[in-house]
Each structure stands twice: as structure tokens, then as C-alpha cells.
Write a protein that holds these residues in place. Structure first.
Motif, PDB file in Angstrom:
ATOM      1  N   PRO A 112       4.475  11.087 -12.102  1.00  0.00           N
ATOM      2  CA  PRO A 112       3.426  11.415 -11.190  1.00  0.00           C
ATOM      3  C   PRO A 112       4.059  11.390  -9.566  1.00  0.00           C
ATOM      4  CG  PRO A 112       2.381  10.100 -12.634  1.00  0.00           C
ATOM      5  CD  PRO A 112       3.805  10.203 -12.887  1.00  0.00           C
ATOM      6  N   ARG A 113       4.934  10.632  -9.493  1.00  0.00           N
ATOM      7  CA  ARG A 113       5.556  10.625  -7.837  1.00  0.00           C
ATOM      8  C   ARG A 113       6.105  11.904  -7.497  1.00  0.00           C
ATOM      9  NH1 ARG A 113       9.162   5.716  -7.351  1.00  0.00           N
ATOM     10  NH2 ARG A 113       8.822   6.060  -5.280  1.00  0.00           N
ATOM     11  N   VAL A 114       6.421  12.744  -8.378  1.00  0.00           N
ATOM     12  CA  VAL A 114       6.845  14.091  -8.090  1.00  0.00           C
ATOM     13  C   VAL A 114       5.908  15.143  -8.199  1.00  0.00           C
ATOM     14  CG1 VAL A 114       9.357  13.206  -8.605  1.00  0.00           C
ATOM     15  CG2 VAL A 114       7.955  14.575 -10.343  1.00  0.00           C
ATOM     16  N   GLN A 400      -1.251  13.947 -16.807  1.00  0.00           N
ATOM     17  CA  GLN A 400      -1.238  13.236 -15.540  1.00  0.00           C
ATOM     18  C   GLN A 400      -1.379  14.157 -14.433  1.00  0.00           C
ATOM     19  OE1 GLN A 400       1.592   9.838 -15.990  1.00  0.00           O
ATOM     20  NE2 GLN A 400       3.249  11.419 -16.423  1.00  0.00           N
ATOM     21  N   SER A 401      -1.695  13.495 -13.280  1.00  0.00           N
ATOM     22  CA  SER A 401      -1.625  13.766 -11.844  1.00  0.00           C
ATOM     23  C   SER A 401      -1.058  12.804 -11.019  1.00  0.00           C
ATOM     24  CB  SER A 401      -3.266  13.940 -11.540  1.00  0.00           C
ATOM     25  OG  SER A 401      -3.447  14.648 -10.443  1.00  0.00           O
ATOM     26  N   ALA A 402      -0.958  13.283  -9.576  1.00  0.00           N
ATOM     27  CA  ALA A 402      -0.264  12.881  -8.792  1.00  0.00           C
ATOM     28  C   ALA A 402      -0.762  11.595  -8.348  1.00  0.00           C
ATOM     29  CB  ALA A 402      -0.026  13.595  -7.403  1.00  0.00           C
ATOM     30  N   GLY A 403      -2.047  11.255  -8.616  1.00  0.00           N
ATOM     31  CA  GLY A 403      -2.824   9.962  -8.210  1.00  0.00           C
ATOM     32  C   GLY A 403      -2.776   8.901  -9.301  1.00  0.00           C
ATOM     33  N   ALA A 404      -1.964   9.074 -10.405  1.00  0.00           N
ATOM     34  CA  ALA A 404      -2.182   8.217 -11.690  1.00  0.00           C
ATOM     35  C   ALA A 404      -1.786   6.802 -11.164  1.00  0.00           C
ATOM     36  CB  ALA A 404      -0.875   8.979 -12.523  1.00  0.00           C
ATOM     37  N   TYR A 436     -10.737   4.450  -6.807  1.00  0.00           N
ATOM     38  CA  TYR A 436      -9.930   5.575  -6.785  1.00  0.00           C
ATOM     39  C   TYR A 436     -10.034   6.762  -5.980  1.00  0.00           C
ATOM     40  CZ  TYR A 436      -7.290   9.647  -8.585  1.00  0.00           C
ATOM     41  OH  TYR A 436      -6.466  10.617  -9.017  1.00  0.00           O
ATOM     42  N   GLU A 437     -11.279   7.214  -5.870  1.00  0.00           N
ATOM     43  CA  GLU A 437     -11.537   8.178  -5.026  1.00  0.00           C
ATOM     44  C   GLU A 437     -11.396   7.795  -3.491  1.00  0.00           C
ATOM     45  OE1 GLU A 437     -14.479  10.625  -7.763  1.00  0.00           O
ATOM     46  OE2 GLU A 437     -15.503   9.502  -6.493  1.00  0.00           O
ATOM     47  N   ARG A 438     -11.769   6.570  -3.055  1.00  0.00           N
ATOM     48  CA  ARG A 438     -11.424   6.066  -1.663  1.00  0.00           C
ATOM     49  C   ARG A 438     -10.175   6.191  -1.283  1.00  0.00           C
ATOM     50  NH1 ARG A 438     -15.743   2.252  -3.115  1.00  0.00           N
ATOM     51  NH2 ARG A 438     -14.105   0.613  -3.341  1.00  0.00           N
ATOM     52  N   GLN A 439      -9.383   5.866  -2.259  1.00  0.00           N
ATOM     53  CA  GLN A 439      -8.028   5.571  -2.057  1.00  0.00           C
ATOM     54  C   GLN A 439      -7.200   7.185  -1.989  1.00  0.00           C
ATOM     55  OE1 GLN A 439      -5.712   3.040  -1.604  1.00  0.00           O
ATOM     56  NE2 GLN A 439      -7.747   1.652  -1.517  1.00  0.00           N
ATOM     57  N   VAL A 440      -7.565   7.986  -2.885  1.00  0.00           N
ATOM     58  CA  VAL A 440      -7.022   9.219  -2.684  1.00  0.00           C
ATOM     59  C   VAL A 440      -7.392  10.291  -1.618  1.00  0.00           C
ATOM     60  CG1 VAL A 440      -6.469   8.990  -5.132  1.00  0.00           C
ATOM     61  CG2 VAL A 440      -8.653  10.437  -4.440  1.00  0.00           C
TER      62      VAL A 440
END
Length: 442
Positions: A112-114, A400-404, A436-440
Motif C-alpha cells: 500500500p505504500r506504493v 488494498q488501498s493506500a491507507g491500509a 481512520y477517516e480523521r487520519q486520511v
């Protein structure tokens, strides 16, 4: 390397990956890339964290069944890199125009980091032209897909099944063919009350192990963390049901809560016959069961996972490592050809299994005689591919997604509180999603 691509990587390295800026990035300037090598000797650079992959690729490079007929003659130069460091080092090297490998192994929870802002597109070869012709024959491409393009090939299907002590199931009166989780949990509660033994385990240590265990059951139930478009999907009826089942199992003692499924507590539970069954991927037989309980060889068996009464699958998945090809290198074409032969050909998949017990990702190979005839001494001589074939035919998809990584850290605490009976399952999941939503959104 193209200047625009380097600039993208430079910005992403600073903002998204925590890669050192300043001096590490100061060397960015336009240079002329070496010409591609169209044929002949190809000494491929490989970065991986696992000696098993290093050994397989080294063997495959000279195996005529795998590489015969290629325009290149291969060699492999291996560099060992810790899983969490590979992505950061790739970006740093690319930005600084320092040497890159031709192939890199990416652990599934690092991929997910890429997935954000074009990193995969700028670093790796799009392998979709290799995977698309295989269609549904090829399993587990979804976790390594960005914007519909596949950027890495999975090494091991990591099929989760149920391992169980056949001798103790018989002694305790547990049906080996119990159909549903609900039935097994009821039997497990009775066994726990009578003997203190458990028919499953739940992780209660770090966020990674907690969320991985939850996700394994969520995928089996038919849920997911994200949907195919990368949208958050974890707040679902399936997720609530799975978390309630985990909490009920811990409450009754049917499941034992362990900090680390691979560490000392798990070893003690296995050696002391407190843990008599567990749902884990195929590789757990070697790294969990055989490593911690070698004297129990012949006593264990494998079966597909009991279904949830509400639906889902008889298999799941957890873990994995996929290999990507670095773009715009002199040996990029050679590395792509080699990876296709080693990972997507039937000969390569056979060689990979016999080199390191890596499960095929081509689903029809599970029914091939070469696999069906394999017997497993640790599992009492069981023809284990009869189980894995049924499981592979009913594998859930995993997106997966970038915010995993943010999701993992956001869900870990709430899931643990639900498992411990401190909050309800839906309340826990909603709390994790809010975090999670606050972070992303920052």
C-alpha cells in the motif's frame, strides 16, 4: 531516468514515505539511461527479505525447464533488505539516481505504500499484459493492483485452512467435518469448559496481528477492508458478525487469546496441547506447527475452514510477498521475461513449490497429478492438495488501498476492546473508522 518521474518520486518520498530529503535528494539531475539489453547475459539484481526467495530465483535462473528458450541467460545477484525498508530504499535510490535492483520483493502489507499518487506507476513495470491472458486462472492479483494495473506477482497463494489435531479431536469428540463456525464454536465452548483446551486462537498483541486475524475471517465471511475501487468497506454486516464471533469465542474459551501467533505463547499452547486447532495459511504448518511442535508430527491434519452459516467461503488468505520489476533499467525486459517464466509458467510454479513449498497461484495446477499425489508426513501422510484444491477453488478476493497501514492502526485497539468484551462489535468498528477517516483526511 526521466526528470519528471524523478520529481514525482522526490515529492512523494518527502511527503508520503518519510524518506530522507536534503542530501539524499540533492543529486537529482537529468542523465542518459543505459541502453536496454535485448539478449545475452543478464545478471539480475534482486532485493528480498527472505532467503527462500533468493534460493528459488537463483535455482530458476539456470533451470532449463523454467528459462529454456529465453533470449537471455540469467544470473541473480541477491541483496537482503528488511521488508519495511524495501520501498523506502527503492524511492531513495531512484530519486538519487543510484543503482536500483531489477526485481524487488514487496511484502503484502508494504505494498500500500506504493499505491498512492503514482509511486507504483513511476517505479514498476505494469505487468497487466502478462496477467490478463491468464484471466481467472491466476489468483491473488488484486492486492497488487493500482488503477486497474498489476504491478507485482504473488509468490505464494497463502491459502488459509484449518489445521487440527486429529488425535485430540477424536478424544474430545469434536467432529472433524463440522460444517459451520457456529457449530464448532458451540462444541469448542463445551470443550473449553471441560478441559481448558481451545479450538482456535485470536491475536491480542500488536495492531498488525490483531487486524490480520480479523481480516482473515472477514475475507472468509465474504467481507473486505476495501472494495475493488479502494473505498473503505470494513463497516459491514459481515464485519460485525465476524467480530462478534471472535468475541464470543474468547468469552467462552473456545478461542485462546495470544499476543503473537508465532511466538512463545503460541509455542507453549501448541506444545502443551492447549491449542488443538487453528485457522492459518499454508505456510503456518512450517513456521508455526513444525517449528514449535516437531514432536507432534503425524498428529495434525488440514481441512477447509468451516463455513459461516450466513455465507462466504471455505478458505481465506493472510500474508504474501509479490515481486515487481523496476522500470527503465538496462535489464528491465530481461527481468520481466524471467519473472514471467519463474512465476506465471506451469514449469515455474512447479519448480517454486518444490523449491520452497510456495503454493501455486494458477488455480488449475492444484488438480495436477504432480500436486495431487503429494503426501505430507507432518499431516499424517494426508494428500494435502485435496484440501488445498477445494480451498483454492473458493478463494476470496482481497483488496488494498493506500491507507491500509492507517486503517490497521486505527482498527487494532477497537477490535481488541471488542474481543475483550469491553465494547460491542459495531461500536468498535465505527470507532476505528472514525479514527481512520480523521487520519486520511488530514
Amino acid at each position: 531516468m526521466d526528470l519528471n518521474r524523478r520529481e514525482v518520486l522526490r515529492l512523494l518520498g518527502v511527503a508520503g514515505l518519510g524518506v530522507a530529503g536534503g542530501g539524499a535528494l540533492a543529486g537529482c539531475s537529468s542523465t542518459t539511461a543505459a541502453a536496454p539489453v535485448p539478449s545475452g547475459a543478464a545478471a539480475l539484481g534482486l532485493w528480498t527479505h527472505d532467503p527462500g526467495y533468493a534460493s528459488y530465483f537463483t535455482q530458476a535462473a539456470t533451470d532449463s525447464a523454467v528459462v529454456g528458450g529465453s533470449a537471455w541467460t540469467f544470473g541473480v545477484d541477491v541483496t537482503s533488505v528488511a521488508p519495511a525498508d524495501i520501498v523506502s530504499r527503492l524511492v531513495t535510490q531512484a530519486v538519487a539516481q543510484r543503482p536500483l535492483p531489477d526485481l524487488a520483493g514487496l511484502v503484502i502489507d508494504q505494498f500500500p505504500r506504493v499505491m498512492r499518487a503514482g509511486i507504483a506507476e513511476n517505479l514498476f513495470v505494469d505487468l497487466t499484459s502478462l496477467t490478463a491472458p491468464l484471466g481467472d486462472r491466476l489468483l491473488k492479483t488484486q492486492p497488487y493492483t493500482v488503477d486497474g494495473k498489476v504491478y507485482a506477482l504473488e509468490s505464494d497463494n497463502s491459502i488459509s485452512v484449518m489445521f487440527y489435531r486429529a488425535d485430540l479431536f477424536e478424544e474430545l469428540g469434536i467432529p472433524a467435518d463440522v460444517d459451520t463456525w457456529e457449530e464448532l464454536l458451540e462444541v469448542g465452548a463445551e470443550v473449553a469448559a471441560d478441559t481448558g483446551q481451545a479450538i482456535g486462537m485470536v491475536a491480542n498483541g500488536d495492531n498488525g496481528s490483531i487486524v490480520n486475524g480479523f481480516t482473515q475471517l472477514l475475507l472468509q465471511r465474504g467481507g473486505n477492508l476495501y472494495d475493488a475501487d479502494g473505498n473503505l468497506a470494513v463497516l459491514s454486516d459481515e464485519a460485525v458478525e465476524v467480530l462478534e464471533l471472535m468475541a464470543e469465542g474468547v468469552r467462552t474459551g473456545a478461542f485462546v487469546a495470544l499476543a503473537d501467533p508465532y511466538g512463545g505463547a503460541a509455542a507453549a499452547a501448541l506444545k502443551g496441547s492447549r491449542l488443538v486447532a487453528t485457522v492459518m495459511p499454508n505456510w503456518y504448518e512450517v513456521y508455526g506447527l513444525q517449528a514449535n511442535a516437531p514432536d507432534q508430527s503425524g498428529l495434525w491434519r488440514a481441512r477447509t475452514i468451516p463455513r459461516f452459516a450466513g455465507g462466504g467461503h471455505v478458505a481465506s488468505t493472510m500474508g504474501g510477498t509479490a515481486f515487481a520489476v523496476l522500470k527503465d533499467q538496462p535489464l528491465t525486459d530481461a527481468a520481466t521475461d524471467f519473472l514471467q517464466r519463474a512465476y506465471l509458467s506451469e514449469e515455474g510454479q512447479l519448480a517454486r513449490y518444490f523449491a520452497g513449498a510456495y503454493m501455486p497461484t494458477l488455480v488449475d495446477l492444484y488438480d495436477a497429478p504432480e500436486f495431487q499425489e503429494i503426501t505430507d508426513p507432518y499431516l499424517g501422510g494426508q494428500r494435502v492438495f485435496e484440501v488445498f484444491s477445494a480451498a483454492a477453488a473458493d478463494m476470496p478476493l482481497f483488496y488494498q488501498s493506500a491507507g491500509a497501514s492507517v486503517l490497521r492502526d486505527s482498527l487494532g485497539g477497537p477490535i481488541l476492546r471488542a474481543i475483550n468484551g469491553q465494547v460491542g462489535a459495531e461500536e468498535a468498528l465505527r470507532a476505528g473508522v472514525r479514527t481512520y477517516e480523521r487520519q486520511v483526511q488530514q
